[in-house]
Write an enzyme that holds these catalytic residues in place. Structure first.
Site, PDB file in Angstrom:
ATOM      1  N   ARG A 107       0.919  -1.174  -0.088  1.00 48.75           N
ATOM      2  CA  ARG A 107      -0.041  -0.121  -0.103  1.00 48.75           C
ATOM      3  C   ARG A 107       0.969   1.227  -0.063  1.00 48.75           C
ATOM      4  NH1 ARG A 107      -4.331   0.082   4.371  1.00 48.75           N
ATOM      5  NH2 ARG A 107      -2.849   0.262   5.897  1.00 48.75           N
ATOM      6  N   THR A 111      -1.420   7.355  -0.171  1.00 50.26           N
ATOM      7  CA  THR A 111      -2.719   7.214  -0.793  1.00 50.26           C
ATOM      8  C   THR A 111      -3.448   6.232  -0.299  1.00 50.26           C
ATOM      9  OG1 THR A 111      -1.810   6.022  -2.657  1.00 50.26           O
ATOM     10  CG2 THR A 111      -1.565   8.504  -2.776  1.00 50.26           C
ATOM     11  N   ASP A 203       0.911  -3.895  12.370  1.00 54.85           N
ATOM     12  CA  ASP A 203       1.291  -4.278  10.957  1.00 54.85           C
ATOM     13  C   ASP A 203       1.649  -5.748  10.930  1.00 54.85           C
ATOM     14  OD1 ASP A 203       2.813  -5.038   8.635  1.00 54.85           O
ATOM     15  OD2 ASP A 203       2.776  -2.785   8.391  1.00 54.85           O
ATOM     16  N   ASP A 206       5.103  -7.000   9.504  1.00 60.32           N
ATOM     17  CA  ASP A 206       6.046  -6.498  10.528  1.00 60.32           C
ATOM     18  C   ASP A 206       6.015  -7.596  11.788  1.00 60.32           C
ATOM     19  OD1 ASP A 206       7.072  -4.508   8.877  1.00 60.32           O
ATOM     20  OD2 ASP A 206       6.044  -3.194  10.391  1.00 60.32           O
TER      21      ASP A 206
HETATM   22  C1  PRP Z   1      -1.224  -5.020   4.432  1.00 58.09           C
HETATM   23  C2  PRP Z   1      -2.033  -6.456   4.336  1.00 58.09           C
HETATM   24  C3  PRP Z   1      -2.878  -6.280   3.339  1.00 58.09           C
HETATM   25  C4  PRP Z   1      -3.092  -4.712   3.258  1.00 58.09           C
HETATM   26  C5  PRP Z   1      -4.368  -4.620   3.452  1.00 58.09           C
HETATM   27  O1  PRP Z   1      -0.150  -5.150   3.255  1.00 58.09           O
HETATM   28  O2  PRP Z   1      -1.128  -7.540   4.633  1.00 58.09           O
HETATM   29  O3  PRP Z   1      -2.133  -6.623   2.052  1.00 58.09           O
HETATM   30  O4  PRP Z   1      -2.280  -4.168   4.019  1.00 58.09           O
HETATM   31  O5  PRP Z   1      -4.701  -3.166   3.497  1.00 58.09           O
HETATM   32  P1  PRP Z   1      -5.843  -2.443   2.289  1.00 58.09           P
HETATM   33  O6  PRP Z   1      -7.035  -3.562   2.510  1.00 58.09           O
HETATM   34  O7  PRP Z   1      -6.120  -1.181   2.722  1.00 58.09           O
HETATM   35  O8  PRP Z   1      -5.305  -2.817   0.942  1.00 58.09           O
HETATM   36  P2  PRP Z   1       0.951  -4.012   3.401  1.00 58.09           P
HETATM   37  O9  PRP Z   1       0.653  -3.273   2.059  1.00 58.09           O
HETATM   38  O10 PRP Z   1       1.299  -3.487   4.695  1.00 58.09           O
HETATM   39  O11 PRP Z   1       2.149  -4.970   2.569  1.00 58.09           O
HETATM   40  P3  PRP Z   1       3.029  -5.916   3.563  1.00 58.09           P
HETATM   41  O12 PRP Z   1       2.205  -7.316   3.664  1.00 58.09           O
HETATM   42  O13 PRP Z   1       4.380  -5.915   2.746  1.00 58.09           O
HETATM   43  O14 PRP Z   1       3.509  -5.439   4.971  1.00 58.09           O
HETATM   44  N1  URA Z   2      -2.108  -3.903   7.225  1.00 59.17           N
HETATM   45  C1  URA Z   2      -1.921  -4.137   8.248  1.00 59.17           C
HETATM   46  O1  URA Z   2      -0.765  -4.907   8.403  1.00 59.17           O
HETATM   47  N2  URA Z   2      -2.246  -3.702   9.547  1.00 59.17           N
HETATM   48  C2  URA Z   2      -3.548  -2.939   9.287  1.00 59.17           C
HETATM   49  O2  URA Z   2      -4.167  -2.608  10.336  1.00 59.17           O
HETATM   50  C3  URA Z   2      -3.950  -2.549   8.134  1.00 59.17           C
HETATM   51  C4  URA Z   2      -3.266  -2.849   7.081  1.00 59.17           C
END
Ligand code: PRP
Ligand code: URA
Length: 212
Positions: A107, A111, A203, A206
């Site tokens: 994400r 935005t 997160d 993480d």
């Molecule tokens: C997180 C999560 C989803 C997304 C959800 O990933 O694992 O993929 O956010 O958010 P949304 O519904 O608003 O799209 P992130 O983009 O943080 O990437 P990561 O898994 O690599 O940490």
């Molecule tokens: N992605 C995450 O990992 N946690 C949240 O709360 C939202 C998006």
């Protein structure tokens, strides 16, 4: 939240128990990973109630009997990278031979729009039941784009599983993809101004992988 006939929110006491530990900021990486896996396995059982079985002949030590099995090679798992990776073993516990595809999304922090950076899917995925998995369903942008990518590849039978969801994310996915059953272990209250789910668990990527 609006009612959708293809959205299933689990209210199982054992899932509640495990989600309570998962949310706790004191829960370390190893236990967090194990809990994500266990919750996913329970969700997989629940989400396969409608699976079509095929008859097979089984020889017991005493006689031959018709039994019913999930067809071989009929399941695929597609995690949304990164955090979805934490759910793959949970589905594999139930379907050990399932092929795995990967869709990479992150994400944009300002935005909140998802950006696809990777997509590799197994051959023949269009004929399989596909479990698209991501522990967090926040705005719904990542899941919607991943579902669109799978449909573009010809997938017709997709199930989406998320452990924790915000109401807006569920509504966005269910409205954009009404044909896709959405399975959520726990529906949370709302998103904060940074797009994080409240109360949520922080997160997920993480916490699974020990990054910041
Ligand atoms: C997180 C999560 C989803 C997304 C959800 O990933 O694992 O993929 O956010 O958010 P949304 O519904 O608003 O799209 P992130 O983009 O943080 O990437 P990561 O898994 O690599 O940490
Ligand atoms: N992605 C995450 O990992 N946690 C949240 O709360 C939202 C998006």
């Amino acid at each position: 939240m609006k009612e959708f006939k293809n959205v299933f929110i689990f209210d199982h006491p054992l899932i509640k128990h495990k989600v309570a530990i998962l949310r706790d900021k004191k829960t370390g990486m190893k236990e967090f990973r194990e809990l994500v896996e266990e919750i996913t396995t329970m969700m997989t059982y629940e989400s396969m109630r409608d699976v079509k079985l095929v008859p097979v002949q089984v020889e017991t030590p005493l006689e031959t009997v018709t039994q019913y099995k999930v067809p071989d090679e009929s399941i695929a798992i597609v995690p949304i990278l990164r955090a979805g990776l934490g759910m793959v073993n949970g589905v594999h516990k139930v379907f050990p031979t399932a092929r795995v595809g990967h869709i990479g999304m992150y994400r944009n922090e300002e935005t909140l729009q998802p950006q696809e950076y990777y997509c590799k899917l197994p051959e023949g995925i269009e004929n399989k039941t596909v479990f698209l998995v991501d522990p967090m369903l926040a705005t719904g942008g990542s899941a919607c784009d991943a579902l669109a990518a799978l449909k573009k590849r010809g997938c017709k039978n997709i199930k989406f599983m998320a452990i924790i969801a915000a109401p807006v994310g569920v509504e966005t996915v269910a409205s954009a993809h009404p044909d896709v059953p959405v399975y959520v272990s726990t529906l949370d209250r709302q998103l904060n101004e940074n797009g994080y789910i409240l109360p949520g668990l922080g997160d997920a990527g993480d916490r699974l992988f020990g990054t910041k």
